[in-house]
Design a protein around this motif. Structure first.
Motif, mmCIF file in Angstrom:
data_model
loop_
_atom_site.group_PDB
_atom_site.id
_atom_site.type_symbol
_atom_site.label_atom_id
_atom_site.label_comp_id
_atom_site.label_asym_id
_atom_site.label_seq_id
_atom_site.Cartn_x
_atom_site.Cartn_y
_atom_site.Cartn_z
ATOM 1 N N UNK A 23 0.975 -1.166 -0.119
ATOM 2 C CA UNK A 23 -0.077 0.018 0.006
ATOM 3 C C UNK A 23 0.908 1.070 -0.012
ATOM 4 N N UNK A 24 0.375 2.357 -0.234
ATOM 5 C CA UNK A 24 0.905 3.495 -0.559
ATOM 6 C C UNK A 24 1.516 3.788 1.162
ATOM 7 N N UNK A 25 0.799 3.607 2.116
ATOM 8 C CA UNK A 25 1.247 3.835 3.308
ATOM 9 C C UNK A 25 2.526 2.956 3.645
ATOM 10 N N UNK A 26 2.659 1.640 3.252
ATOM 11 C CA UNK A 26 3.655 0.980 3.472
ATOM 12 C C UNK A 26 5.000 1.303 2.468
ATOM 13 N N UNK A 27 4.947 1.977 1.512
ATOM 14 C CA UNK A 27 5.779 2.368 0.846
ATOM 15 C C UNK A 27 6.351 3.541 1.421
ATOM 16 N N UNK A 28 5.588 4.379 1.806
ATOM 17 C CA UNK A 28 6.000 5.645 2.462
ATOM 18 C C UNK A 28 6.894 5.273 3.648
ATOM 19 N N UNK A 29 6.310 4.267 4.260
ATOM 20 C CA UNK A 29 7.155 3.791 5.666
ATOM 21 C C UNK A 29 8.371 3.116 5.347
ATOM 22 N N UNK A 30 8.703 2.878 3.980
ATOM 23 C CA UNK A 30 9.966 2.149 3.694
ATOM 24 C C UNK A 30 11.072 2.972 3.259
ATOM 25 N N UNK A 136 2.512 -0.486 -5.990
ATOM 26 C CA UNK A 136 1.788 0.235 -5.036
ATOM 27 C C UNK A 136 0.369 0.251 -5.265
ATOM 28 N N UNK A 137 -0.337 -0.304 -4.343
ATOM 29 C CA UNK A 137 -1.859 -0.723 -4.442
ATOM 30 C C UNK A 137 -2.520 0.288 -3.534
ATOM 31 N N UNK A 138 -4.094 -0.008 -3.915
ATOM 32 C CA UNK A 138 -4.866 0.825 -3.199
ATOM 33 C C UNK A 138 -4.859 0.394 -1.720
ATOM 34 N N UNK A 139 -5.007 1.347 -0.521
ATOM 35 C CA UNK A 139 -5.311 0.815 0.723
ATOM 36 C C UNK A 139 -6.851 1.026 0.970
ATOM 37 N N UNK A 140 -7.215 -0.096 1.456
ATOM 38 C CA UNK A 140 -8.725 0.163 1.980
ATOM 39 C C UNK A 140 -9.090 0.187 3.413
ATOM 40 N N UNK A 141 -7.934 0.473 4.088
ATOM 41 C CA UNK A 141 -8.187 0.944 5.621
ATOM 42 C C UNK A 141 -8.194 2.410 5.545
ATOM 43 N N UNK A 142 -8.964 2.939 6.079
ATOM 44 C CA UNK A 142 -9.166 4.490 6.591
ATOM 45 C C UNK A 142 -8.978 4.783 7.978
#
Length: 144
Positions: A23-30, A136-142
């Protein structure tokens, strides 16, 4: 016993390219950039010879580069940290890690252009190139 060792060695060389999704969040944290397209090209000695954070129309010419980039080991470590596993390389040629953005996340014309070029390059190099794809995939957690 000799045959088992030979089979094991051959299976290492022909190991399939992998596809990863984050997810975008995982990539940002990488430790790698959170954009696409990105290219990380390694030679047969597992040294990073080229990297790019944007569409590269001259990618084919980069396969001729011989010198390892100064941050080769850092990039390998960063990719291993993101993927959470040891990297697999093509000992008979080149290994390319490609970061792209999934089409359902949003339009990324440079990603689609890079993918088309990679398809052509892969057909030219056949067994001499292994391409691992990081999408990078869509995150479905909000978050509330």
């Amino acid at each position: 016993m000799k045959y088992l060792v030979l089979i094991a060695l051959l299976s290492i060389n022909i190991a399939a390219a992998k596809e990863y999704q984050f997810t975008h969040e995982q990539i940002v944290a990488s430790p790698i950039n959170n954009s696409g397209p990105q290219i990380f090209l390694f030679d047969q000695s597992q040294k990073l010879t080229f990297k790019s954070g944007r569409f590269n129309s001259a990618l084919l010419s980069k396969f001729k580069l011989k010198a390892a980039l100064p941050d080769s080991d850092t990039v390998k470590d960063n990719l291993e940290e993101l993927l959470n596993e040891p990297l697999t390389f093509n000992s008979n040629g080149f290994t390319l890690f490609y970061v792209t953005i999934a089409s359902d996340v949003g339009p990324c014309p440079p990603c689609r252009d890079q993918e088309a070029l990679l398809k052509k390059i892969k057909s030219r190099f056949k067994d001499k190139l292994k391409i691992h794809t990081i999408t990078i995939i869509q995150s479905y957690t909000y978050k509330d």
